[in-house]
Motif scaffolding. Sequence first.
Motif, PDB file in Angstrom:
ATOM      1  N   ILE A  38       7.023   4.563   9.992  1.00 12.61           N
ATOM      2  CA  ILE A  38       7.088   3.309   9.239  1.00 12.61           C
ATOM      3  C   ILE A  38       5.747   2.580   9.293  1.00 12.61           C
ATOM      4  O   ILE A  38       5.304   1.992   8.295  1.00 12.61           O
ATOM      5  N   ALA A  39       5.065   2.635  10.435  1.00 17.45           N
ATOM      6  CA  ALA A  39       3.748   2.006  10.528  1.00 17.45           C
ATOM      7  C   ALA A  39       2.757   2.669   9.573  1.00 17.45           C
ATOM      8  O   ALA A  39       1.930   1.999   8.948  1.00 17.45           O
ATOM      9  N   ALA A  40       2.850   3.991   9.446  1.00 12.29           N
ATOM     10  CA  ALA A  40       1.946   4.701   8.535  1.00 12.29           C
ATOM     11  C   ALA A  40       2.197   4.307   7.084  1.00 12.29           C
ATOM     12  O   ALA A  40       1.258   4.224   6.284  1.00 12.29           O
ATOM     13  N   ARG A  41       3.448   4.046   6.750  1.00  7.23           N
ATOM     14  CA  ARG A  41       3.774   3.694   5.375  1.00  7.23           C
ATOM     15  C   ARG A  41       3.601   2.202   5.092  1.00  7.23           C
ATOM     16  O   ARG A  41       3.056   1.818   4.060  1.00  7.23           O
ATOM     17  N   LEU A  42       4.115   1.354   6.004  1.00  6.70           N
ATOM     18  CA  LEU A  42       4.219  -0.077   5.713  1.00  6.70           C
ATOM     19  C   LEU A  42       3.384  -0.960   6.626  1.00  6.70           C
ATOM     20  O   LEU A  42       3.302  -2.175   6.394  1.00  6.70           O
ATOM     21  N   GLY A  43       2.811  -0.394   7.685  1.00  9.45           N
ATOM     22  CA  GLY A  43       2.035  -1.191   8.631  1.00  9.45           C
ATOM     23  C   GLY A  43       2.832  -1.513   9.889  1.00  9.45           C
ATOM     24  O   GLY A  43       4.060  -1.561   9.874  1.00  9.45           O
ATOM     25  N   ARG A  44       2.089  -1.764  10.974  1.00  8.62           N
ATOM     26  CA  ARG A  44       2.739  -2.010  12.266  1.00  8.62           C
ATOM     27  C   ARG A  44       3.524  -3.314  12.290  1.00  8.62           C
ATOM     28  O   ARG A  44       4.475  -3.454  13.073  1.00  8.62           O
TER      29      ARG A  44
ATOM     30  N   GLU B 174       0.816  -1.213   0.000  1.00 12.36           N
ATOM     31  CA  GLU B 174       0.000   0.000   0.000  1.00 12.36           C
ATOM     32  C   GLU B 174       0.850   1.264   0.000  1.00 12.36           C
ATOM     33  O   GLU B 174       0.388   2.341  -0.400  1.00 12.36           O
ATOM     34  N   ASP B 175       2.094   1.123   0.462  1.00 13.61           N
ATOM     35  CA  ASP B 175       3.001   2.286   0.517  1.00 13.61           C
ATOM     36  C   ASP B 175       3.114   2.986  -0.832  1.00 13.61           C
ATOM     37  O   ASP B 175       3.241   4.207  -0.905  1.00 13.61           O
ATOM     38  N   ARG B 176       3.044   2.242  -1.921  1.00  9.77           N
ATOM     39  CA  ARG B 176       3.279   2.811  -3.246  1.00  9.77           C
ATOM     40  C   ARG B 176       2.144   3.743  -3.688  1.00  9.77           C
ATOM     41  O   ARG B 176       2.345   4.583  -4.562  1.00  9.77           O
ATOM     42  N   THR B 177       0.964   3.582  -3.092  1.00 15.88           N
ATOM     43  CA  THR B 177      -0.185   4.400  -3.511  1.00 15.88           C
ATOM     44  C   THR B 177      -0.677   5.351  -2.429  1.00 15.88           C
ATOM     45  O   THR B 177      -1.520   6.208  -2.707  1.00 15.88           O
ATOM     46  N   LEU B 178      -0.168   5.223  -1.210  1.00 13.12           N
ATOM     47  CA  LEU B 178      -0.593   6.107  -0.128  1.00 13.12           C
ATOM     48  C   LEU B 178      -0.090   7.525  -0.369  1.00 13.12           C
ATOM     49  O   LEU B 178       0.986   7.728  -0.956  1.00 13.12           O
ATOM     50  N   PRO B 179      -0.855   8.545   0.076  1.00 14.42           N
ATOM     51  CA  PRO B 179      -0.341   9.915  -0.016  1.00 14.42           C
ATOM     52  C   PRO B 179       0.884  10.088   0.883  1.00 14.42           C
ATOM     53  O   PRO B 179       1.106   9.313   1.813  1.00 14.42           O
ATOM     54  N   ARG B 180       1.678  11.085   0.589  1.00 15.20           N
ATOM     55  CA  ARG B 180       2.900  11.352   1.351  1.00 15.20           C
ATOM     56  C   ARG B 180       2.593  11.503   2.843  1.00 15.20           C
ATOM     57  O   ARG B 180       1.581  12.119   3.227  1.00 15.20           O
ATOM     58  N   THR B 181       3.432  10.954   3.680  1.00 14.60           N
ATOM     59  CA  THR B 181       3.355  11.150   5.130  1.00 14.60           C
ATOM     60  C   THR B 181       4.316  12.264   5.504  1.00 14.60           C
ATOM     61  O   THR B 181       5.532  12.127   5.338  1.00 14.60           O
ATOM     62  N   GLU B 182       3.799  13.372   5.976  1.00 11.97           N
ATOM     63  CA  GLU B 182       4.657  14.511   6.320  1.00 11.97           C
ATOM     64  C   GLU B 182       5.425  14.218   7.603  1.00 11.97           C
ATOM     65  O   GLU B 182       4.855  13.769   8.600  1.00 11.97           O
ATOM     66  N   VAL B 183       6.725  14.482   7.577  1.00 14.39           N
ATOM     67  CA  VAL B 183       7.566  14.199   8.744  1.00 14.39           C
ATOM     68  C   VAL B 183       7.974  15.472   9.481  1.00 14.39           C
ATOM     69  O   VAL B 183       8.502  15.393  10.596  1.00 14.39           O
TER      70      VAL B 183
END
Length: 487
Positions: free
Chosen positions: A157-163, A138-147
């Motif tokens: 990493i959980a937001a991008r790839l899961g816990r 899902e990381d490839r299609t999720l909107p950017r996670t602002e850091v």
Amino acid sequence: MNGTSAPHAAPQATPHVVVVGGGISGLAAAHRLTGAGVRVTLLEATDRLGGKLEAGEIAGAPVDFGAESVLARRPEAVALAREVGLGERLQPPSTATASLWNRGTLTPMPKGHVMGVPGDPAVLTEVLSAAGLTRIEEDRTLPRTEVGDDIAIGAYIAARLGREVVDRLVEPLLGGVYAGDVYKTSLRAAVPALFEAAKKHDSLLEGVGEIQARAAANQQTGPVFMGIDGGIGTLPGAVADAVRARGGQIRTETPVLALTRADGQWTVRTDNGSIQADGVVLAAPAWSASALLADVSPVAAAELQQVEYASMALVTMAFARKDVEDVLPDGSGFLVPPVDGHTIKASTFSSRKWGWVSEHAPDLFVLRTSVGRYGEEEHLHRDDADLVDVSLKDLGAATGLAARPVETRVTRWIGGLPQYPVGHLSRVARIRAALAQVPGLRVCGAAYDGVGIPACVGSGQRAADALAEEILVMPTLVEGTAGGTGQ
């Protein structure tokens, strides 16, 4: 000689620096300062040098009871070891393979990741569930996670790839380095390469892929990690000997009670009198540095007071080799995801990992387990026998080991590892900005620039270099009458 000689500049007294703290950061600072011609007095509150580096023996086998290796790809610690005569004793691990005790099964530690974050999800097939592997994609299609200026490693990493990636791989790998909680640890401070990738890429997988491609293009040769025959814990003693050989003084069991500055000089008060100095390197833990700086720099002291530490214990055990050699799995040991609820966090098979342990004690097999991390200090209140028993229980469940050790030792590192929460680097910047207003003072150590041995050595060396540059006074060339420059 014709004419009247011009007066020469008065001889300059050799500057004197007091280094407070005899861990590897303070020793590295003292070594650097004595090399620059500065007179040094190092003061250590306890009865030994080295901080979290401690070498010893168990059942006659030489072992480390603290940190056991250094990152060789970062040069400071290996270079220091060579400078103090330990070059011929540097040794890489005999094996670099390890396992993960994951969901009750030992599986090979996956390769092709950056601190647990894969560039290709396929490398985690044996670690994650089918749902976990699907979630990564899902990381490839999720909107950017602002850091922003910083973010917790686990949260990002959980937001991008899961816990599941965090809990099963990132936590045992990186949480073990800091004995901390990756859901609180700063991404910017702990894994700056991932932080930069997060700012640049929408997809974390793409960012890790770029990191891996760059590393491949600039591939370094040689081992990633390095140990020392006899233990990394022999390094502090060798550095101390080099400092003494250059005229430096080292005093143990000499706690520093107060620092004051007046008339361009520091007064360092101990329980055995006061010492005057031109400069001070404060290489003490954050809580101790905070107390000493309360009057000197209240702002820095207040910031240092907020630095938290994790405590842990190492359980070192020696077995008869014949009882365990064919039972334990191949490799250097295994890591344990805390999410599975086991007590130990890792086990190192020292007799497999370090050739010198096996060479010095061929009939023994030495291994160690680690217990405790940030927020789980209650384990450290258990008595030694209990910690040995719970370690043996987990080892038995993981590997089938049933033998009893011939000798054990429990080493508790209370307040051993500073925590780097979100905003840590900003805190360090505020501390250094406040101390920049105080002449003749530098700080260094694990609380600032990294908890690894090379980072601590580098921190001490940079503090020494900056202080030496400030306090060293070059002789003034005075013009004479016999042709010019009084040389």
